[in-house]
Design an enzyme around this catalytic site. Structure first.
Site, short mmCIF file in Angstrom:
data_model
loop_
_atom_site.label_atom_id
_atom_site.label_comp_id
_atom_site.label_asym_id
_atom_site.label_seq_id
_atom_site.Cartn_x
_atom_site.Cartn_y
_atom_site.Cartn_z
CE LYS A 122 -7.71 30.96 30.10
NZ LYS A 122 -8.93 31.40 30.65
CE LYS A 164 -6.06 27.61 23.15
NZ LYS A 164 -7.45 27.34 23.25
N GLY A 171 -8.45 36.09 24.18
CA GLY A 171 -7.56 35.77 22.89
C GLY A 171 -6.23 36.20 22.79
CG PHE A 208 -4.70 25.19 15.51
CD1 PHE A 208 -5.45 25.97 16.11
CD2 PHE A 208 -4.71 25.29 13.92
CE1 PHE A 208 -6.08 27.39 15.30
CE2 PHE A 208 -5.01 26.70 13.45
CZ PHE A 208 -5.91 27.48 14.26
CE LYS A 243 -15.30 34.92 22.41
NZ LYS A 243 -15.66 34.75 23.46
CD GLU A 281 -15.29 31.38 25.44
OE1 GLU A 281 -14.33 31.32 24.85
OE2 GLU A 281 -15.75 32.52 25.80
NE ARG A 297 -13.40 37.85 31.43
CZ ARG A 297 -13.55 37.59 30.00
NH1 ARG A 297 -14.69 38.09 29.56
NH2 ARG A 297 -12.93 37.12 29.02
NE ARG A 343 -16.52 41.47 20.97
CZ ARG A 343 -15.90 40.92 21.65
NH1 ARG A 343 -14.61 41.30 22.26
NH2 ARG A 343 -16.37 39.79 22.43
#
Length: 453
Positions: A122, A164, A171, A208, A243, A281, A297, A343
């Protein structure tokens, strides 16, 4: 024999559940033999039933099956596979596995290993996108060093900030810091979690944004220089940074903002030589937006994009892997109507979304016009404790958002699902659909936390 099957005749699907079944179906429609590699736990799965051939690769624990490259490669070679489709999760973003595939003469259906390596880290991805001119969240561009360095960087960014994992994804490996006295302990615990989950304890810091929207741009790119975007998805309804509900198009965003994000994503993909299906994203807060990460992916939420564009993303992945150009140009991409995905997980929302393994004694998916259910579950199937808790993805399409939300509520209400000790997110999702903030399209990633606190 068509252009694709002259180059790829057999695909080994190195995954499980609904995504394995999803890939099998597209392979068979393309005239490609589909082989499913499965663990002992999944020997009676729908993907195994549907595949042209199935190979057992190990016991239930992922490290001894779906995360064990030697068994997967051996299965591919033994069944005469030309290519491996990794689905999502497991080894789908592992550049070492992609290299192993190439070393054994197998096509890895995904981007090149060196591209995955750069975007999978990242901090490297943030640096690359900043160099490419994309807006990037304020934060560190390298993993945190010693305590003095950490404190200086944190002070520069300001509170609140988020810690992170550099190798994180899905997530996981994230923690928010709102008080200076919590910084050291949070960094320490996030390092430990990252080491346990990803085998890599490097972490970094980002500013954040408390009231942001999570917007992602779906991309397709081939080896001939073509990159197209398939517009945006809103993935702001989340629990623990994961999500629960996605939709396309994103409600309430200006066309100028969507266009700028899509152009930025295409530019970023070109800058790193991306190929295949991928997602860039962003966080959006009012009129400001910032890149946060790229996913190398197919995404869990890809069906909403397929529903509004009519494009089979897995088919395009396989075409690109076979060395062919994309089957469309940017001008061919037309978004029609609205699609929403929910989901349905085997989790208890009243116990911090704790997984609920067990036997499904009732499983009757919904139907009706413009309702799609991606699932590998069935009555009598045992929800395993070894894997992700996803049971089904319910996806609907409608000409407008209000109709799509009403159709989703009807579909979820029609969904009969249960078993001893099994709780699901179904009713919570229906509550989200009825939430006034969500219905107005004004929700952010803080929706569940603020609403249910």
């Amino acid at each position: 024999m068509n252009e694709v099957t002259r180059r790829i005749r057999t695909v080994l699907v190195a995954n499980r559940g609904e995504i394995a079944l999803r890939v099998v179906r597209t392979c068979q429609e393309m005239g490609i033999k589909a082989v499913v590699a499965h663990s002992t736990v999944d020997r009676d799965s729908a993907a195994v039933w549907s595949a042209d051939e199935a190979v057992q690769i190990g016991p239930g624990p992922p490290k001894r099956s779906y995360l064990y490259p030697p068994a997967i490669i051996e299965a591919a070679l033994r069944t005469g596979a030309d290519a491996i489709h990794p689905g999502y999760g497991f080894l789908s973003e592992d550049p070492d596995f992609a290299e192993i595939c190439e070393d054994n003469g197998l096509v890895f259906i995904g981007p090149r290993p060196e591209v995955m390596s750069r975007l999978g880290d990242k901090t490297v991805a943030r640096s690359l996108m900043k160099e490419a001119g994309l807006p990037v969240l304020p934060g560190t561009l390298k993993p945190l060093g010693d305590s003095a360095d950490m404190l200086a960087e944190a002070k520069r960014i300001g509170l609140p900030l988020i810690v992170k994992a550099a190798a994180g994804g899905g997530g996981r490996g994230m923690a928010v810091v709102r008080r200076w006295e919590d910084l050291v302990a949070t960094v320490r615990s996030t390092r430990a979690a990252a080491r346990a989950v990803f085998g890599d304890d490097r972490v970094y810091l980002e500013q954040f944004w408390e009231q942001a929207r999570h917007i992602e741009i779906q991309l397709l790119a081939d080896g001939h220089g073509n990159v197209v975007h398939l517009r945006e998805r809103d993935c702001s309804v989340q629990r623990r940074h994961q999500k629960l509900l996605e939709e396309s198009p994103a409600p309430g965003l200006s066309q100028d903002l969507v266009r700028s994000l899509a152009d930025a994503a295409v530019h970023g993909a070109r800058a790193v030589g991306y190929t295949g299906a991928g997602t860039f994203e962003f966080l959006v807060d009012g009129d400001r937006a910032a890149f946060i990460e790229a996913n190398c992916r197919i995404q869990v939420e890809h069906p909403v994009t397929e529903m509004v564009t009519g494009i089979d993303l897995v088919r395009e992945q396989i075409r690109v892997a076979a060395g062919l150009p994309l089957s469309m140009t940017q001008n061919d991409v037309v978004v029609r109507g609205v699609a929403v995905e929910c989901r349905v997980n085997a989790e208890d929302p009243h116990r911090d979304f704790a997984p609920c393994p067990g036997e499904l004694t009732e499983f009757v998916p919904p139907g009706g016009p413009f309702v799609r259910v991606d699932t590998a579950a069935y009555t009598g199937w045992r929800v395993p404790a070894d894997y992700d808790s996803l049971l089904a993805k319910v996806v609907v399409w409608a000409p407008d958002r209000a109709t799509a939300l009403a159709r989703m509520d009807r579909a979820l209400g029609e969904f009969k699902i249960g078993g001893p000790g099994i709780h699901t997110t179904k009713n919570l999702l229906r509550e989200v659909l009825a939430n006034k903030v969500f219905m107005a399209g004004e929700h952010t990633t803080a929706l569940l936390e603020q609403w249910r606190s």
